[in-house]
Design an enzyme around this catalytic site. Structure first.
Site, PDB file in Angstrom:
ATOM      1  CB  ILE A 221      -0.948  -0.021   1.202  1.00 50.53           C
ATOM      2  CG1 ILE A 221      -1.952  -1.171   1.072  1.00 50.53           C
ATOM      3  CG2 ILE A 221      -1.697   1.312   1.327  1.00 50.53           C
ATOM      4  CD1 ILE A 221      -2.763  -1.431   2.310  1.00 50.53           C
TER       5      ILE A 221
ATOM      6  CE1 TYR B 208       0.018  -5.567  11.509  1.00 47.75           C
ATOM      7  CE2 TYR B 208      -2.299  -6.211  11.575  1.00 47.75           C
ATOM      8  CZ  TYR B 208      -1.274  -5.469  11.016  1.00 47.75           C
ATOM      9  OH  TYR B 208      -1.538  -4.599   9.981  1.00 47.75           O
TER      10      TYR B 208
ATOM     11  CE  LYS C 262      -1.451  -0.951  11.619  1.00 46.82           C
ATOM     12  NZ  LYS C 262      -0.399  -0.194  10.894  1.00 46.82           N
TER      13      LYS C 262
END
Length: 317
Positions: free
Chosen positions: A32, A181, A185
């Protein structure tokens, strides 16, 4: 009757020009982040790719330059997992202004065992959150000296159902990679909203904005050889999934809008329009746990302790 000024509708394919501006994209050499960099380069801005791998960054710059005539690009050696290296990286920028940084780089591990950086921090928490927290600390003088600059943090849908354990930020107990994870975030997102509150309190014009890219598949992503090659067969096999998710080129749209759109405000979250998974970007109401200012403030204090420095905005221009 006096005429009414019409605000132009945001068009992801007709971005406003940005000559004279400079943007830093962490992890801009792949995924991205690559498409964020490619789309920003198309506006005429200088785009800096922050990446550990010089060769991959070179490939990314060559790919963007082949698609964007006159693209202004440079590589910045950046290792977010090594907190001690970040000041030197920022010093090496050699810029007198920075209009935006996109905190995009990240590590996602799928399987145990738990991994640590050389400083002893859990790898995903260190790279995804602490590294960007420390990078913001070192970039703060440059950002706050640039009127209207933006700090854009890439969150994740994975954080929507997760909660932080402030007593075990580094997942030392009951380590589960996917949970670690998601928590890393979530830490990024809580940090970004707390950052905007502190910027507003300091009277700064710098904005902190959160984005999340939704669902992004390589099979729906346009080819960018040698970085990524999508075959016609892959595209056809995964075409039905395009009703639910999208390619990484479209997943870049929320971050690009957060950087460029003059209507974006600090403390907002931008995401794909359709169920937060695909489509053009829109401002989304904050998830309930993202408004927890007590947890965000405690995370901020813990992060300052872990990087060994305070991130403050006492002097702004």
């Amino acid at each position: 009757m006096p005429s009414v000024t019409q605000v132009p509708q945001w068009d992801v394919h007709r971005l406003p020009r940005s000559e004279g501006r400079c943007f830093l994209v962490t992890g801009g050499n792949a995924g991205i982040g690559y498409f964020v960099a490619e789309q920003l380069a198309g506006t005429g801005a200088m785009v800096v790719l922050g990446s550990r791998d010089k060769a991959k960054a070179g490939d990314a710059i060559a790919s963007i330059s082949s698609r964007v005539p006159g693209a202004r690009m440079k590589h910045l050696s950046l290792d977010l997992a090594d907190l001690t290296s970040l000041k030197a990286s920022v010093d090496a920028l050699g810029l007198d202004r920075l209009d935006a940084v996109v905190h995009n780089a990240g590590v996602a591990l799928d399987h145990p065992p738990r991994r640590e950086t050389t400083a002893g921090h859990e790898l995903m928490f260190a790279t995804n959150h602490l590294g960007h927290f420390a990078l913001t600390h070192h970039l703060a003088p440059l950002l706050t000296a640039t009127p209207g600059s933006r700090i854009v943090t890439t969150g994740s849908f994975a954080a929507k159902t997760e909660r932080l354990d402030l007593n075990d930020l580094q997942s030392t107990h009951g380590y589960q990679p996917k949970r670690a994870y998601a928590r890393s975030k979530l830490a990024q997102m809580l940090f970004a909203f707390e950052l905007d509150r502190r910027l507003r309190a300091a009277g700064s014009t710098t904005l902190s904005v959160v984005v999340h890219p939704g669902g992004a598949l390589d099979a729906l992503t346009p080819s960018r050889p040698p970085l990524h090659v999508r075959t016609a067969g892959e595209r056809l096999r995964h075409l039905p999934l395009g009703l639910l998710v999208q390619g990484k080129d479209a997943a870049a749209w929320p971050a690009v809008r957060a950087v460029l759109d003059p209507g974006v405000r600090g403390g907002q979250m931008w995401s794909p329009r359709l169920f937060g998974l695909r489509g053009t970007p829109r401002s989304e109401p904050l998830w309930n746990h993202l408004t927890d200012t007590t947890t965000a403030a405690r995370l901020w204090a813990a992060s300052c302790n872990l990087i060994g420095d305070d991130l403050t905005f006492d002097e702004v221009r």
